[in-house]
Design an enzyme around this catalytic site. Sequence first.
Site, short mmCIF file in Angstrom:
data_model
loop_
_atom_site.label_atom_id
_atom_site.label_comp_id
_atom_site.label_asym_id
_atom_site.label_seq_id
_atom_site.Cartn_x
_atom_site.Cartn_y
_atom_site.Cartn_z
N LYS A 196 0.86 -1.19 0.00
CA LYS A 196 0.00 0.00 0.00
C LYS A 196 0.89 1.24 0.00
O LYS A 196 1.71 1.43 0.90
CB LYS A 196 -0.92 0.00 1.22
CG LYS A 196 -1.75 1.27 1.31
CD LYS A 196 -2.84 1.20 2.35
CE LYS A 196 -3.58 2.52 2.44
NZ LYS A 196 -4.69 2.48 3.39
N LYS A 254 -2.21 -1.56 -3.82
CA LYS A 254 -3.08 -0.40 -3.77
C LYS A 254 -2.26 0.88 -3.84
O LYS A 254 -1.25 0.96 -3.15
CB LYS A 254 -3.85 -0.44 -2.44
CG LYS A 254 -4.78 0.70 -2.18
CD LYS A 254 -5.33 0.60 -0.80
CE LYS A 254 -6.23 1.78 -0.53
NZ LYS A 254 -6.58 1.88 0.86
C1 PBG Z 1 -7.12 3.91 5.47
C2 PBG Z 1 -7.62 3.56 4.12
C3 PBG Z 1 -7.52 4.40 3.02
C4 PBG Z 1 -8.13 3.73 1.97
C5 PBG Z 1 -8.58 2.51 2.43
N1 PBG Z 1 -8.24 2.41 3.78
C6 PBG Z 1 -6.97 5.76 2.90
C7 PBG Z 1 -5.67 6.04 3.48
O1 PBG Z 1 -4.81 5.17 3.62
O2 PBG Z 1 -5.47 7.20 3.82
C8 PBG Z 1 -8.24 4.32 0.59
C9 PBG Z 1 -9.29 3.78 -0.29
C10 PBG Z 1 -9.62 4.66 -1.43
O3 PBG Z 1 -9.01 5.71 -1.67
O4 PBG Z 1 -10.56 4.29 -2.15
N2 PBG Z 1 -6.81 2.90 6.32
#
Ligand code: PBG
Length: 329
Positions: A196, A254
């Site tokens: 991520k 992601k």
């Molecule tokens: C946070 C989380 C995020 C997303 C999923 N879980 C945002 C972040 O890490 O700030 C993003 C999902 C998306 O943008 O569709 N735990």
Amino acid sequence: MFPLRRNRRLRTNEAIRSLVRETIITPNDFLVPLFVVEGKGIKEEIASMPNYFRYSLDLLENEVKELWSLGLKSVLLFVKVPDNLKDNKGAEALNPNGLMQLAIKTVKSACPNMLVMTDVALDPYSIYGHDGIIENGVIVNDDTAAFLAEMSVSHAKAGANFVAPSDMMDGRILTIREALEDEGYTDTGVMSYSAKYASAFYGPFRDALDSAPVDLENIPKDKKTYQMDFANRYEALRETEMDIDEGADIVMVKPGMAYLDILREIKNEFDVPVAVYQVSGEYAMIKAAAEKGWLNHDQIMLETTTAFKRAGADIIASYFAKDIVKLIS
Ligand code: PBG
């Protein structure tokens, strides 16, 4: 004789193209993210995510029934937590009658066979909008991991089939797996957000949950001390390998579109199912361009989701899931 092979022969018409097509997306490929809010009768559109909504529990029920009727069999739950329930340590996340726990039960009672995955991270519960507990301006790793394990057990107790830690703390997959085993939740799976990246593509999601990092002195303004540097590739392999070793059943890359190289590499390297997340910013960009008439919405939706599968995704988490399934059926 020139040329022996004419590749265009296999593109002559739709019949031959469909016969030789290598990648076909189906409803089975999709995981549907859902946003849940407190209240009754609420279906509110997210400003930066046109045609995507937050649902209160009563309307969540109708939504999952519709998903099921379309052949969508897996959801990924996120909750928007009211400000008065936020703190630094996420206490509300462990409330057995909290919004997430009730959402899990709501989905299960509306659609008992729907696979329920839950977001495990502190940010929706954090007054600071971070995925971990903050001490002296630092997002602390091990205490956060221990807390995420408790949170996972709480979701499992409420009936979640999979927990999906999206926080990027080190070692949290092992901590979570051990806690689930200790509590007897041996069949509860872990889908790890393994690779991520610290990405600007998450902007609209943070609007949806009101979970953006706050602008306060001594609080990091971004998530770069735990999410990955988007310049890195080998690091994604290390992260993924560690998560698998720690017991992840499914790993994830992601965001999606800008990271297809990482997705393919991970698919080639490891033998567990790989998920990809077409995140909120990817959805917003396509919606915005389509609204302006600059791109064809449905064609782009089909092209991007097919590209994820072609690049190696076994599972595609996407805000387009419902629309794409209507389009292809
Ligand atoms: C946070 C989380 C995020 C997303 C999923 N879980 C945002 C972040 O890490 O700030 C993003 C999902 C998306 O943008 O569709 N735990």
